[in-house]
Enzyme design. Sequence first.
Site, short mmCIF file in Angstrom:
data_model
loop_
_atom_site.label_atom_id
_atom_site.label_comp_id
_atom_site.label_asym_id
_atom_site.label_seq_id
_atom_site.Cartn_x
_atom_site.Cartn_y
_atom_site.Cartn_z
N THR A 154 28.10 83.46 71.02
CA THR A 154 27.87 84.73 70.32
C THR A 154 27.17 84.58 68.97
OG1 THR A 154 30.16 84.55 69.58
CG2 THR A 154 29.74 86.02 71.43
N GLY A 286 23.97 81.75 53.46
CA GLY A 286 24.66 81.17 54.62
C GLY A 286 24.98 82.24 55.65
N ASP A 327 25.94 78.48 67.12
CA ASP A 327 26.34 78.81 65.74
C ASP A 327 27.81 79.16 65.61
OD1 ASP A 327 23.70 78.49 65.05
OD2 ASP A 327 23.43 80.50 64.22
N HIS A 459 -5.92 56.72 65.37
CA HIS A 459 -6.65 56.89 64.11
C HIS A 459 -7.80 57.86 64.30
CE1 HIS A 459 -8.42 55.99 60.24
NE2 HIS A 459 -9.59 55.92 60.84
P1 FAD Z 1 22.35 83.58 68.43
O1 FAD Z 1 20.93 83.25 68.50
O2 FAD Z 1 22.85 84.25 67.20
O3 FAD Z 1 22.65 84.52 69.68
C1 FAD Z 1 23.89 85.11 69.89
C2 FAD Z 1 23.72 86.30 70.81
O4 FAD Z 1 25.01 86.76 71.17
C3 FAD Z 1 23.00 87.48 70.19
O5 FAD Z 1 21.94 87.89 71.01
C4 FAD Z 1 24.07 88.56 70.08
O6 FAD Z 1 23.54 89.87 70.36
C5 FAD Z 1 25.01 88.17 71.20
N1 FAD Z 1 26.41 88.61 71.02
C6 FAD Z 1 27.23 88.38 69.95
N2 FAD Z 1 28.46 88.88 70.19
C7 FAD Z 1 28.41 89.45 71.41
C8 FAD Z 1 29.35 90.14 72.23
N3 FAD Z 1 30.62 90.30 71.85
N4 FAD Z 1 28.93 90.63 73.42
C9 FAD Z 1 27.67 90.46 73.85
N5 FAD Z 1 26.74 89.81 73.12
C10 FAD Z 1 27.11 89.31 71.94
N6 FAD Z 1 17.00 77.34 63.83
C11 FAD Z 1 16.12 76.37 64.16
O7 FAD Z 1 16.48 75.43 64.85
N7 FAD Z 1 14.81 76.43 63.76
C12 FAD Z 1 14.35 77.44 62.99
O8 FAD Z 1 13.17 77.47 62.64
C13 FAD Z 1 15.26 78.46 62.61
N8 FAD Z 1 14.85 79.49 61.84
C14 FAD Z 1 15.73 80.47 61.51
C15 FAD Z 1 15.29 81.51 60.68
C16 FAD Z 1 16.16 82.51 60.30
C17 FAD Z 1 15.66 83.61 59.42
C18 FAD Z 1 17.50 82.49 60.80
C19 FAD Z 1 18.45 83.60 60.44
C20 FAD Z 1 17.95 81.47 61.61
C21 FAD Z 1 17.07 80.44 61.96
N9 FAD Z 1 17.49 79.37 62.75
C22 FAD Z 1 16.60 78.38 63.07
C23 FAD Z 1 18.87 79.28 63.25
C24 FAD Z 1 18.93 79.78 64.71
O9 FAD Z 1 18.42 81.08 64.78
C25 FAD Z 1 20.36 79.73 65.21
O10 FAD Z 1 20.90 78.46 65.01
C26 FAD Z 1 20.40 80.07 66.70
O11 FAD Z 1 19.88 81.35 66.94
C27 FAD Z 1 21.82 79.98 67.23
O12 FAD Z 1 21.82 80.27 68.58
P2 FAD Z 1 23.10 80.88 69.31
O13 FAD Z 1 22.72 81.00 70.74
O14 FAD Z 1 24.29 80.13 68.94
O15 FAD Z 1 23.30 82.34 68.67
P1 NAI Z 2 21.91 77.65 53.67
O1 NAI Z 2 23.27 77.14 53.87
O2 NAI Z 2 20.75 76.87 54.13
O3 NAI Z 2 21.66 77.97 52.13
C1 NAI Z 2 22.46 78.85 51.40
C2 NAI Z 2 22.24 78.57 49.92
O4 NAI Z 2 22.84 79.61 49.19
C3 NAI Z 2 22.85 77.25 49.46
O5 NAI Z 2 21.91 76.51 48.73
C4 NAI Z 2 24.03 77.71 48.60
O6 NAI Z 2 24.31 76.81 47.54
C5 NAI Z 2 23.51 79.04 48.08
N1 NAI Z 2 24.56 79.98 47.67
C6 NAI Z 2 25.72 80.26 48.30
N2 NAI Z 2 26.41 81.19 47.61
C7 NAI Z 2 25.67 81.51 46.52
C8 NAI Z 2 25.83 82.41 45.43
N3 NAI Z 2 26.93 83.16 45.32
N4 NAI Z 2 24.87 82.47 44.50
C9 NAI Z 2 23.75 81.70 44.60
N5 NAI Z 2 23.54 80.84 45.60
C10 NAI Z 2 24.47 80.75 46.57
O7 NAI Z 2 21.94 79.11 54.36
P2 NAI Z 2 20.78 80.11 54.73
O8 NAI Z 2 19.54 79.81 53.97
O9 NAI Z 2 21.38 81.46 54.62
O10 NAI Z 2 20.52 79.77 56.25
C11 NAI Z 2 21.60 79.84 57.19
C12 NAI Z 2 21.40 78.85 58.29
O11 NAI Z 2 20.34 79.24 59.14
C13 NAI Z 2 21.01 77.46 57.77
O12 NAI Z 2 22.15 76.72 57.51
C14 NAI Z 2 20.22 76.88 58.89
O13 NAI Z 2 21.05 76.12 59.70
C15 NAI Z 2 19.71 78.10 59.66
N6 NAI Z 2 18.26 78.19 59.46
C16 NAI Z 2 17.49 77.16 59.93
C17 NAI Z 2 16.13 77.16 59.73
C18 NAI Z 2 15.33 76.01 60.20
O14 NAI Z 2 15.84 75.22 60.98
N7 NAI Z 2 14.08 75.86 59.77
C19 NAI Z 2 15.46 78.27 59.05
C20 NAI Z 2 16.38 79.27 58.55
C21 NAI Z 2 17.72 79.23 58.79
#
Ligand code: FAD
Ligand code: NAI
Length: 480
Positions: A154, A286, A327, A459
């Site tokens: 989820t 976070g 997640d 290269h």
């Molecule tokens: P999710 O993708 O959150 O999917 C969960 C699904 O469960 C959703 O579709 C939701 O609708 C559904 N759901 C929840 N509860 C219920 C319920 N009770 N009944 C039915 N459906 C439900 N990770 C990377 O590796 N690379 C990246 O570049 C990257 N970029 C990111 C950028 C942003 C802005 C964010 C926010 C995250 C990013 N992440 C990235 C993290 C990545 O999106 C998550 O780690 C990933 O989506 C987790 O997958 P998941 O399947 O666990 O959950």
């Molecule tokens: P994050 O954990 O990467 O960063 C949160 C930041 O907020 C930390 O540096 C923390 O110290 C700071 N923070 C927390 N409370 C605060 C406060 N009260 N005031 C000021 N700073 C504060 O979390 P983020 O950026 O929200 O991303 C969530 C998750 O999504 C990441 O942990 C990552 O796993 C995933 N993600 C992955 C990406 C990728 O793989 N390229 C891209 C975007 C998200």
Amino acid sequence: MNKNFDVIVIGAGPGGYVASIRLAQLGFKTACIDEWKDNEENFALGGTCTNVGCIPSKALLQTSHSFENVKNSFFEYGINTQNVTLNLQKMLERKNNIIKKNNSGILFLFKKNKIKFFHGHAIFTGKIQNNFHEIQIINKTKETITAKYIIIATGSKARSFPGVKFDENLILSNKGALEMINVPKKLCIIGAGVIGLEIGSIWRRLGSEVTILEMSSNFLNTVDEEIAKKAFHLLNKQGLNIILNTKIHDIKINKENVLINYSNKSTNVKTEIITSIFDKLLIAIGRIPNTNNLNIDKIGLKVNENNFIIVNDNCETNIPNIYAIGDVVRGPMLAHKAEEEGIMVAEHISGQKHSINFNALPFVIYTFPEIASVGKTEQYLKKHNISYNVGIFPFLANSRARILGETSGMVKILSDMKSDEILGIHIIGPMASELIAEAVIAIEFRASSEDIARICHVHPSLSEAMKEAAMSIENRSINY
Ligand code: FAD
Ligand code: NAI
């Protein structure tokens, strides 16, 4: 319709949809339930990653990078460009089309693999008959279905700031921050983590004045310190105003802007409150697991103090035949980690053995330059008294990087002092997200730095920086 399945997967994000496909491949009768609605209230498969995460953020990072490149760097290539302007609407349309293609791609795969998809919110009813768990789907028809195995995938949602609600207009989560229809003049981001840096980079490149307020004094504390220091310098130089060591005292939401009172511990002996007004505020501090909407107490499913579902190495929960992945469980919140767990669990259910090597799990931050990592950081090795060698090669000395005009950054290899086994590889530089694949293979196969140093690399290519970094461990790098 027969409502009994072998497996029900709750959630169609990268964890859930990949698990569903693998289960179907293995011959299980599989149902997947997902509640996601797009802006037109239609279902949209792919979860956070596809709809408001990985895919849209990378699409906008790509176009904003191209925009900045055409504006500022093309003249260096001998290409004159004049009056370069932004068509934000088109940029957003392109991003939405990429999302839609991914949504429909997953639906196609579900149909191809005969996975039954239900749109709606899933909850446990608590009924178990002949070892079959019952799940209710809350939608117009309120169906109930059963299965022997359940996989909870989820995902997670953005953590809000105490007392401040996301309205996705002034106070944004990642969702609203990837859908803004105007470039905000002044954007504040709370949290200099992955989302703050990636989304901050997008809007800065498009013209926003971006301030990032970070509570920690330690920038990107999970990244190798030397790489994080370099990143801090480069990102600030680009114009991201990252302020570490801040404390937010107060957030006041006005009709058209947001007023933030904060103090900065590092620059003030006495705590001086700084007041700033911003057009938009992105909160990126976070994410929290989606566990409190499933009726898990009806089945006695155990969660930890932060509401993550407790699982073992096979992603089994405390309830037999109920698994949880992605997640919603421990470990980094990454799409590729969720996918690997999805495959692992499907194979575990089928009786196969599969495990995930968390040490070989790569991590990329898609800023420019990109930051990519796998294995141990230097600070970890120091803290654990592990003796190591360091090999570094800067992109400044790599021909392909010079051809690209992207010479900032380096490859850093850490290997065991005695055995030379590679312990960690950290890259900041162009296409680090692609280069890291070689490092992942090296770590998974327990290669030595000597192995990489002896392998012929193309290269001119960026990958030569990897070979040269490995060679530099014994001071025999050729080009530096
Ligand atoms: P999710 O993708 O959150 O999917 C969960 C699904 O469960 C959703 O579709 C939701 O609708 C559904 N759901 C929840 N509860 C219920 C319920 N009770 N009944 C039915 N459906 C439900 N990770 C990377 O590796 N690379 C990246 O570049 C990257 N970029 C990111 C950028 C942003 C802005 C964010 C926010 C995250 C990013 N992440 C990235 C993290 C990545 O999106 C998550 O780690 C990933 O989506 C987790 O997958 P998941 O399947 O666990 O959950
Ligand atoms: P994050 O954990 O990467 O960063 C949160 C930041 O907020 C930390 O540096 C923390 O110290 C700071 N923070 C927390 N409370 C605060 C406060 N009260 N005031 C000021 N700073 C504060 O979390 P983020 O950026 O929200 O991303 C969530 C998750 O999504 C990441 O942990 C990552 O796993 C995933 N993600 C992955 C990406 C990728 O793989 N390229 C891209 C975007 C998200």
